[in-house]
Design a protein around this motif. Structure first.
Motif, short mmCIF file in Angstrom:
data_model
loop_
_atom_site.label_atom_id
_atom_site.label_comp_id
_atom_site.label_asym_id
_atom_site.label_seq_id
_atom_site.Cartn_x
_atom_site.Cartn_y
_atom_site.Cartn_z
N ALA A 141 7.82 2.00 5.52
CA ALA A 141 8.68 3.17 5.37
C ALA A 141 7.77 4.40 5.25
CB ALA A 141 9.55 3.05 4.13
N ALA A 142 8.23 5.51 5.80
CA ALA A 142 7.45 6.74 5.73
C ALA A 142 8.38 7.94 5.75
CB ALA A 142 6.47 6.82 6.89
N ALA A 143 7.93 9.01 5.13
CA ALA A 143 8.71 10.26 5.13
C ALA A 143 7.72 11.42 5.17
CB ALA A 143 9.59 10.36 3.89
N THR A 144 8.11 12.48 5.86
CA THR A 144 7.29 13.69 5.94
C THR A 144 8.17 14.90 5.70
OG1 THR A 144 5.82 12.67 7.57
CG2 THR A 144 5.77 15.06 7.41
N GLN A 171 0.85 -1.18 0.00
CA GLN A 171 0.00 0.00 0.00
C GLN A 171 0.89 1.23 0.00
OE1 GLN A 171 -3.44 0.12 2.53
NE2 GLN A 171 -3.32 2.33 2.72
N VAL A 172 0.54 2.20 -0.82
CA VAL A 172 1.25 3.48 -0.90
C VAL A 172 0.25 4.58 -0.60
CG1 VAL A 172 2.57 5.03 -2.38
CG2 VAL A 172 2.85 2.56 -2.62
N ASP A 173 0.59 5.46 0.34
CA ASP A 173 -0.27 6.60 0.71
C ASP A 173 0.51 7.89 0.49
OD1 ASP A 173 -1.99 4.64 1.58
OD2 ASP A 173 -1.69 5.04 3.71
N LEU A 174 -0.17 8.88 -0.05
CA LEU A 174 0.40 10.21 -0.24
C LEU A 174 -0.61 11.22 0.28
CD1 LEU A 174 2.49 12.21 -1.54
CD2 LEU A 174 1.05 12.10 -3.59
N ALA A 175 -0.16 12.17 1.10
CA ALA A 175 -1.05 13.21 1.63
C ALA A 175 -0.34 14.55 1.58
CB ALA A 175 -1.46 12.89 3.06
N ILE A 176 -1.08 15.58 1.21
CA ILE A 176 -0.60 16.96 1.22
C ILE A 176 -1.48 17.71 2.21
CG2 ILE A 176 -0.32 19.07 -0.13
CD1 ILE A 176 0.03 17.22 -2.60
N PHE A 177 -0.86 18.43 3.16
CA PHE A 177 -1.66 19.09 4.18
C PHE A 177 -1.29 20.56 4.34
CE2 PHE A 177 1.99 17.28 6.36
CZ PHE A 177 2.43 18.32 7.15
N ASP A 178 -2.24 21.31 4.89
CA ASP A 178 -2.09 22.73 5.14
C ASP A 178 -2.85 23.04 6.44
OD1 ASP A 178 -1.48 25.54 3.75
OD2 ASP A 178 -3.47 25.65 4.67
N VAL A 179 -2.17 23.61 7.44
CA VAL A 179 -2.78 23.89 8.73
C VAL A 179 -2.51 25.35 9.09
CG1 VAL A 179 -2.89 23.27 11.18
CG2 VAL A 179 -2.36 21.51 9.47
N SER A 180 -3.57 26.09 9.38
CA SER A 180 -3.46 27.48 9.84
C SER A 180 -3.96 27.54 11.27
CB SER A 180 -4.31 28.41 8.97
OG SER A 180 -3.85 28.40 7.65
N THR A 181 -3.11 28.05 12.18
CA THR A 181 -3.43 28.08 13.61
C THR A 181 -3.53 29.52 14.10
OG1 THR A 181 -2.23 26.01 13.91
CG2 THR A 181 -2.70 27.27 15.89
N ARG A 208 1.41 25.82 8.65
CA ARG A 208 2.18 24.60 8.37
C ARG A 208 1.69 24.02 7.06
NH1 ARG A 208 0.73 24.91 13.55
NH2 ARG A 208 2.25 24.58 15.20
N GLN A 209 2.63 23.63 6.23
CA GLN A 209 2.32 22.95 4.97
C GLN A 209 3.23 21.74 4.88
OE1 GLN A 209 3.31 26.38 2.56
NE2 GLN A 209 1.21 26.40 1.80
N GLY A 210 2.75 20.68 4.28
CA GLY A 210 3.61 19.53 4.18
C GLY A 210 3.10 18.44 3.28
N LEU A 211 3.92 17.41 3.20
CA LEU A 211 3.66 16.26 2.35
C LEU A 211 4.09 15.03 3.13
CD1 LEU A 211 3.81 15.84 -1.22
CD2 LEU A 211 5.66 14.60 -0.13
N GLU A 212 3.26 14.01 3.12
CA GLU A 212 3.59 12.74 3.78
C GLU A 212 3.47 11.62 2.75
OE1 GLU A 212 0.64 12.50 6.87
OE2 GLU A 212 1.84 13.74 8.22
N LEU A 213 4.44 10.72 2.78
CA LEU A 213 4.45 9.57 1.89
C LEU A 213 4.76 8.33 2.72
CD1 LEU A 213 4.43 8.44 -1.04
CD2 LEU A 213 6.91 8.88 -1.08
N SER A 214 3.97 7.29 2.56
CA SER A 214 4.23 6.04 3.30
C SER A 214 4.04 4.85 2.37
CB SER A 214 3.33 5.93 4.52
OG SER A 214 1.99 5.78 4.14
N HIS A 215 4.71 3.77 2.73
CA HIS A 215 4.66 2.54 1.94
C HIS A 215 4.69 1.36 2.89
CE1 HIS A 215 6.42 -0.78 -0.47
NE2 HIS A 215 5.62 -0.28 -1.39
#
Length: 169
Positions: A137-140, A84-94, A118-125
């Motif tokens: 494996a995962a990276a952010t 399984q491969v997951d990709l997420a792009i996020f944006d958080v305003s506090t 905060r802005q970011g990208l997460e990838l996991s496998h």
């Protein structure tokens, strides 16, 4: 809002998922969060000891979260392996982010410092070559910064330093 020390907030969350194929889906979500100050953050009003009691001026931090993602699953029925491969792009305003105001003699006082982003990208496998074995494996990657200027001071007998924002978290 704050009423005699009680803080409340409505926390709506909404998401939408679309299956693009039996193994592939994509989603979007939008939500709000609410984080009250911790006991450590409200423990002191001042570092000097001249003002005692709880730091009741701290407000809860509230945030708006936005995320887009996709998930893909692969399955090899003959070998009984899967991945399984997951990709997420996020944006958080506090709003009302909490940060150190002064740190002196082992005692820290805190303040609300305004907006952060905060802005970011997460990838996991995840790979399962056999039913009893799996490899993950995962990276952010995250970019986070303070949007409003504020001061934070650290004092000790050896040095005095002052940090000015805007800056990266």
């Amino acid at each position: 809002t704050s009423v005699t020390g009680v803080q409340t907030c409505a926390l709506p969350i909404s998401s939408l998922m679309r299956r693009l194929s039996p193994n592939w889906q994509t989603y979007v979500s939008l939500g709000r969060s609410f984080e009250t100050p911790t006991l450590n953050e409200v423990a002191y009003r001042s570092n000097s000891g001249t003002v005692t009691g709880w730091n009741t001026s701290l407000q809860a931090a509230t945030a708006t979260h936005r995320e887009w993602g996709t998930k893909y699953s692969c399955m090899d029925e003959s070998a009984r392996s899967s991945c399984q491969v997951d990709l997420a792009i996020f944006d958080v305003s506090t709003n009302n982010e909490i940060a150190v105001q002064t740190n002196s003699g082992g005692r820290a006082t805190y303040q609300n410092v305004g907006h952060t982003h905060r802005q970011g990208l997460e990838l996991s496998h995840v790979w399962r070559p056999l039913p009893a074995w799996q490899w993950k494996a995962a990276a952010t990657w995250t970019r986070a910064n303070y949007e409003d200027p504020f001061s934070s001071t650290s004092r000790s007998e050896e040095h005095t330093s002052e940090l000015q924002s805007p800056m990266y978290l």
